[in-house]
Design an enzyme around this catalytic site. Structure first.
Site, mmCIF file in Angstrom:
data_model
loop_
_atom_site.group_PDB
_atom_site.id
_atom_site.type_symbol
_atom_site.label_atom_id
_atom_site.label_comp_id
_atom_site.label_asym_id
_atom_site.label_seq_id
_atom_site.Cartn_x
_atom_site.Cartn_y
_atom_site.Cartn_z
ATOM 1 N N SER A 1 45.576 -14.703 22.615
ATOM 2 C CA SER A 1 45.791 -13.525 22.611
ATOM 3 C C SER A 1 46.690 -13.219 21.258
ATOM 4 O O SER A 1 46.649 -13.732 20.290
ATOM 5 C CB SER A 1 45.862 -12.636 23.753
ATOM 6 O OG SER A 1 45.743 -11.446 23.672
ATOM 7 N N GLU B 1 34.385 2.714 13.757
ATOM 8 C CA GLU B 1 34.304 3.491 12.271
ATOM 9 C C GLU B 1 33.728 2.583 11.403
ATOM 10 O O GLU B 1 34.009 1.350 11.536
ATOM 11 C CB GLU B 1 35.862 3.791 11.982
ATOM 12 C CG GLU B 1 36.476 4.748 12.596
ATOM 13 C CD GLU B 1 37.932 5.329 12.185
ATOM 14 O OE1 GLU B 1 38.090 4.970 10.938
ATOM 15 O OE2 GLU B 1 38.686 5.706 13.116
ATOM 16 N N HIS C 1 39.904 -11.399 21.187
ATOM 17 C CA HIS C 1 39.125 -10.435 21.925
ATOM 18 C C HIS C 1 37.958 -10.051 21.083
ATOM 19 O O HIS C 1 37.878 -8.813 21.097
ATOM 20 C CB HIS C 1 39.963 -9.500 22.645
ATOM 21 C CG HIS C 1 41.104 -9.764 23.365
ATOM 22 N ND1 HIS C 1 40.990 -10.273 24.785
ATOM 23 C CD2 HIS C 1 42.540 -9.908 23.083
ATOM 24 C CE1 HIS C 1 42.246 -10.415 25.167
ATOM 25 N NE2 HIS C 1 43.287 -10.317 24.103
#
Lengths: 272, 272
Positions: free
Chosen positions: A132, A150, A174
């Site tokens: 992570s 977007e 992720h």
């Protein structure tokens, strides 16, 4: 069981299995030397370094190691701690936990401790793992934050300097789980000479000393290669404008698939 | 103002501006013949066909047309309606609204009405527009639904048969807005000979008779070209397993950018 070399870099997309098969953490442990491993755990990305440090401590202890220690750096001055530096001299592997990648870099970038780790990784003397936030810091350029939902645009991603273990990559973690394709594309638009590496949860991009990466775990690793990009409007439009990026090459890799970093070519698990 | 040919197909990613500049709907109106336009509006994807039909009716009436009519098909038998069929003979353009693409196909696929529209589009006699669900139906294969937030996998996308106006494409709409990259990749894994077209909201892929598409509007059009795909595990793994897809070419196109469908190459707005 597959053998990996001891000087690998394991970049983990977060949320790796810590309870059952622990495939990725087992792979790290093996690259660290297995029962002969001496592992330094750096929990500094987290605001709860004691809890997360102890968690990995108990996981690796369960697997069986020669020694292990949490280097609980909470202040930059501790990046000069003699005791921590001595531990880095003897260790066979370093593991960086999740949390906030800006915090991790803020505490450790350019400290003697991190410089020595970088040197030992570069010399191929130790294995490095990061999950992570601990994955995000691997490149020279680092994604510090951003958004989704977007069209790709420069304002969708916040960039900062990473720790630069593998300078030529920009990591996003992720990856498909948090729908980060548009943000990684946005990051790359500014740095098309880098390789975008999007790593899903419970998935690891294992960088081997022979200039390959290999996928371990449950999800995919997405490679975005902009070396042949024929056009971008990146420098011509405002930060909120949608980005054009023509002629990208993308590879979605699964468990066992490899990618040759020199030839910029993937090979399938079955052919390895 | 740019002139487009009257036999174009406008595939709109949903949520197009209906109030201010109305750039995309204006472009459709011009392709329909402007003040000489005779427009048939098909609201059948929607469960509120009266409301949505009236909305587009008033928008195009405001722009100034020769005639326009809502073909409010709510039952397959109305797909044989003589009056509607006559209107399709005289019209210069057909517009399909948003709603549910399965509903639209269920009501109209293989009806004499839709067959005649398809024929006239194919002959280059009329312009066709579709937004959201009306965009989804354009290919031979259609994305009927799906999810996001996962590694690409076959279970992430539900496929059905579309209306096949441009058979070689698989369309996904509200594309980056709803994080649909993984689902379009998943759809393509099964049909790598098709071209994936992901269209953002308030954005249009305008297919011209000279085998190009051109981008109009505020967002991006993403082209996924799997013609050179060197490997996929698609047929070898379960529906929930992550998909490998090696060597995809991807283009993110912005307003004014074009894509040559024969040469599989984009050109930038500035060079057009």
């Amino acid at each position: 069981m597959k053998q990996y070399q001891r000087s690998s870099v394991l970049i983990i997309g977060g949320a790796e299995d810590k309870v059952h098969g622990r495939e990725i953490l087992q792979t790290f442990w093996r690259c660290a030397g297995g029962n002969d491993a001496i592992i330094a755990i750096i929990p500094s990305a987290s605001r709860e370094p004691t809890i997360i440090g102890d968690r990995y401590l108990s996981i690796f202890r369960d697997m069986g190691v020669k020694d292990l220690k949490v280097l609980d750096v909470r202040d930059r001055i501790e990046g000069e701690d003699k005791y921590y530096q001595e531990y880095v001299e003897q260790c066979t592997a370093v593991f960086m936990t999740g949390g906030d990648q800006l915090r991790l870099c803020g505490l450790l970038a350019d400290t003697p401790l991190m410089e020595r780790i970088r040197q030992r990784v570069k010399l191929g003397e130790i294995t490095l793992g990061g999950t992570s936030a601990g994955a995000a810091v691997m490149g020279h350029h680092m994604i510090a934050g951003g958004s989704s939902g977007e069209s790709p645009n420069r304002a969708l991603v916040d960039m900062a300097m990473g720790l630069g273990f593998i300078p030529e990559i920009i990591v996003d973690q992720h990856f498909h789980n948090r729908n980060r394709m548009a943000r990684l594309l946005s990051a790359l638009s500014n740095h098309p000479e880098r390789i975008g590496i999007g790593i899903d949860e419970d998935t690891c991009a294992l960088f081997t000393p022979d200039d390959h990466l290999e996928v371990v775990g449950k999800g995919t690793v997405t490679i975005i290669d902009a070396q042949a990009m024929s056009y971008t409007n990146q420098g011509k439009v405002s930060a909120e404008s949608p980005l054009a990026l023509h002629n990208l090459r993308i590879h979605i890799l699964c468990h066992g698939d490899r990618y040759n970093r020199k030839a910029h070519q993937p090979t399938a698990a079955l052919d390895n």
